[in-house]
Design a protein around this motif. Structure first.
Motif, PDB file in Angstrom:
ATOM      1  N   LEU A   1       0.713  -1.151   0.106  1.00  0.00           N
ATOM      2  CA  LEU A   1      -0.082   0.015  -0.045  1.00  0.00           C
ATOM      3  C   LEU A   1       0.915   1.267   0.166  1.00  0.00           C
ATOM      4  O   LEU A   1       0.191   2.143  -0.804  1.00  0.00           O
ATOM      5  N   PRO A   2       2.047   1.568   0.809  1.00  0.00           N
ATOM      6  CA  PRO A   2       2.576   2.717   0.770  1.00  0.00           C
ATOM      7  C   PRO A   2       3.391   2.890  -0.460  1.00  0.00           C
ATOM      8  O   PRO A   2       3.220   4.116  -1.013  1.00  0.00           O
ATOM      9  N   GLY A   3       3.707   2.135  -1.155  1.00  0.00           N
ATOM     10  CA  GLY A   3       4.523   2.219  -2.469  1.00  0.00           C
ATOM     11  C   GLY A   3       3.362   2.419  -3.650  1.00  0.00           C
ATOM     12  O   GLY A   3       3.604   3.347  -4.483  1.00  0.00           O
ATOM     13  N   LEU A   4       2.373   1.835  -3.410  1.00  0.00           N
ATOM     14  CA  LEU A   4       1.260   2.039  -4.292  1.00  0.00           C
ATOM     15  C   LEU A   4       0.680   3.610  -4.202  1.00  0.00           C
ATOM     16  O   LEU A   4       0.308   4.274  -5.363  1.00  0.00           O
ATOM     17  N   ARG A   5       0.511   3.975  -2.778  1.00  0.00           N
ATOM     18  CA  ARG A   5      -0.087   5.178  -2.744  1.00  0.00           C
ATOM     19  C   ARG A   5       1.117   6.382  -3.490  1.00  0.00           C
ATOM     20  O   ARG A   5       0.833   7.269  -4.036  1.00  0.00           O
ATOM     21  N   GLU A   6       2.416   5.788  -3.189  1.00  0.00           N
ATOM     22  CA  GLU A   6       3.232   6.905  -3.710  1.00  0.00           C
ATOM     23  C   GLU A   6       3.244   6.907  -5.387  1.00  0.00           C
ATOM     24  O   GLU A   6       3.570   7.879  -6.100  1.00  0.00           O
ATOM     25  N   LYS A   7       3.128   6.111  -5.968  1.00  0.00           N
ATOM     26  CA  LYS A   7       2.809   5.952  -7.298  1.00  0.00           C
ATOM     27  C   LYS A   7       1.859   6.508  -7.942  1.00  0.00           C
ATOM     28  O   LYS A   7       1.860   7.160  -8.980  1.00  0.00           O
ATOM     29  N   ILE A   8       0.862   6.481  -7.121  1.00  0.00           N
ATOM     30  CA  ILE A   8      -0.808   6.986  -7.575  1.00  0.00           C
ATOM     31  C   ILE A   8      -0.449   8.672  -7.373  1.00  0.00           C
ATOM     32  O   ILE A   8      -0.589   9.411  -8.227  1.00  0.00           O
ATOM     33  N   THR A   9       0.065   8.990  -6.308  1.00  0.00           N
ATOM     34  CA  THR A   9       0.501  10.425  -6.175  1.00  0.00           C
ATOM     35  C   THR A   9       1.474  10.750  -7.059  1.00  0.00           C
ATOM     36  O   THR A   9       1.419  11.967  -7.809  1.00  0.00           O
ATOM     37  N   GLY A  10       2.534  10.254  -7.417  1.00  0.00           N
ATOM     38  CA  GLY A  10       3.492  10.359  -8.529  1.00  0.00           C
ATOM     39  C   GLY A  10       2.856  10.805  -9.921  1.00  0.00           C
ATOM     40  O   GLY A  10       3.354  11.573 -10.567  1.00  0.00           O
ATOM     41  N   LEU A  11       1.826  10.079 -10.265  1.00  0.00           N
ATOM     42  CA  LEU A  11       0.968  10.132 -11.436  1.00  0.00           C
ATOM     43  C   LEU A  11       0.205  11.061 -11.453  1.00  0.00           C
ATOM     44  O   LEU A  11      -0.763  11.601 -12.302  1.00  0.00           O
ATOM     45  N   GLY A  12       0.179  12.010 -10.174  1.00  0.00           N
ATOM     46  CA  GLY A  12      -0.839  13.352 -10.195  1.00  0.00           C
ATOM     47  C   GLY A  12      -2.314  12.683 -10.142  1.00  0.00           C
ATOM     48  O   GLY A  12      -3.129  13.731 -10.393  1.00  0.00           O
ATOM     49  N   LEU A  13      -2.688  11.720  -9.493  1.00  0.00           N
ATOM     50  CA  LEU A  13      -4.098  11.196  -9.709  1.00  0.00           C
ATOM     51  C   LEU A  13      -4.701  11.644  -8.279  1.00  0.00           C
ATOM     52  O   LEU A  13      -4.021  11.540  -7.404  1.00  0.00           O
ATOM     53  N   GLU A  14      -5.718  11.911  -8.301  1.00  0.00           N
ATOM     54  CA  GLU A  14      -6.896  12.395  -7.168  1.00  0.00           C
ATOM     55  C   GLU A  14      -7.138  11.087  -6.390  1.00  0.00           C
ATOM     56  O   GLU A  14      -7.565  10.086  -6.547  1.00  0.00           O
ATOM     57  N   ILE A  15      -6.610  11.110  -4.970  1.00  0.00           N
ATOM     58  CA  ILE A  15      -7.133  10.006  -3.981  1.00  0.00           C
ATOM     59  C   ILE A  15      -8.299  10.431  -3.183  1.00  0.00           C
ATOM     60  O   ILE A  15      -8.269  11.704  -2.899  1.00  0.00           O
ATOM     61  N   ARG A  16      -9.185   9.623  -3.112  1.00  0.00           N
ATOM     62  CA  ARG A  16     -10.368   9.752  -2.319  1.00  0.00           C
ATOM     63  C   ARG A  16     -10.223   9.472  -1.013  1.00  0.00           C
ATOM     64  O   ARG A  16      -9.522   8.515  -0.769  1.00  0.00           O
ATOM     65  N   PRO A  17     -10.521  10.221   0.005  1.00  0.00           N
ATOM     66  CA  PRO A  17     -10.635   9.944   1.437  1.00  0.00           C
ATOM     67  C   PRO A  17     -11.296   8.512   1.486  1.00  0.00           C
ATOM     68  O   PRO A  17     -12.006   8.126   0.823  1.00  0.00           O
ATOM     69  N   PRO A  18     -10.686   7.838   2.500  1.00  0.00           N
ATOM     70  CA  PRO A  18     -11.213   6.259   2.636  1.00  0.00           C
ATOM     71  C   PRO A  18     -12.769   6.544   3.451  1.00  0.00           C
ATOM     72  O   PRO A  18     -12.932   7.380   4.147  1.00  0.00           O
ATOM     73  N   ARG A  19     -13.268   5.373   3.396  1.00  0.00           N
ATOM     74  CA  ARG A  19     -14.543   5.307   4.023  1.00  0.00           C
ATOM     75  C   ARG A  19     -14.431   4.514   5.444  1.00  0.00           C
ATOM     76  O   ARG A  19     -13.327   4.222   5.438  1.00  0.00           O
TER      77      ARG A  19
END
Length: 136
Positions: free
Chosen positions: A76-94
């Motif tokens: 998860l931490p590495g995936l979050r970094e990739k998503i952020t690096g691509l400039g994608l919007e992360i939605r707050p968790p439920r």
């Protein structure tokens, strides 16, 4: 599953870098279907998921309609970094029930919502449906 996207290259970048997808087909200018398309495999072997992307009008409203992929908690931490690096919007968790697993939700450029989830269906059902009490 098929995603209609404005930019096939951008969606390919998201699928390959975040989900580890492998492109197995690119129609190029040929259109055997409705428009240019690319096929990807996410996962390995017989359990791989076939994902198609087709050029078209993207721009969906941002809702909770989503597709989920199971990932390892340690990733998860590495995936979050990739998503952020691509400039994608992360939605707050439920909100979560204890034992349900963790997720990252993110939108692609066309409004598709993806979930990267650490739990399995079996684990979720074990949390949602407690075992029946023994009959005496």
């Amino acid at each position: 599953m098929t995603f209609i996207v404005r930019d096939l290259d951008r969606m390919q970048q998201i699928l390959t870098e975040v989900l580890g997808a492998v492109r197995v087909y690119d129609s190029g200018s040929d259109t055997f279907s409705l428009s240019e398309e690319r096929f990807f495999l996410v996962g390995a072997g017989e359990a791989a998921t076939w994902v198609a992307t087709m050029r078209g009008d993207g721009g969906l409203p941002r809702t909770y309609n989503h597709v989920a992929f199971q990932v390892e908690r340690a990733d998860l931490p590495g995936l979050r970094e990739k998503i952020t690096g691509l400039g994608l919007e992360i939605r707050p968790p439920r909100s979560r029930v204890e034992g349900e697993g963790d997720s990252i939700y993110f939108y692609d450029d066309d409004g598709h919502l993806f979930e990267l989830h650490t739990g399995s269906l079996r684990e979720r059902l074990a949390v949602y449906v407690p075992p029946a009490e023994p009959v005496e």
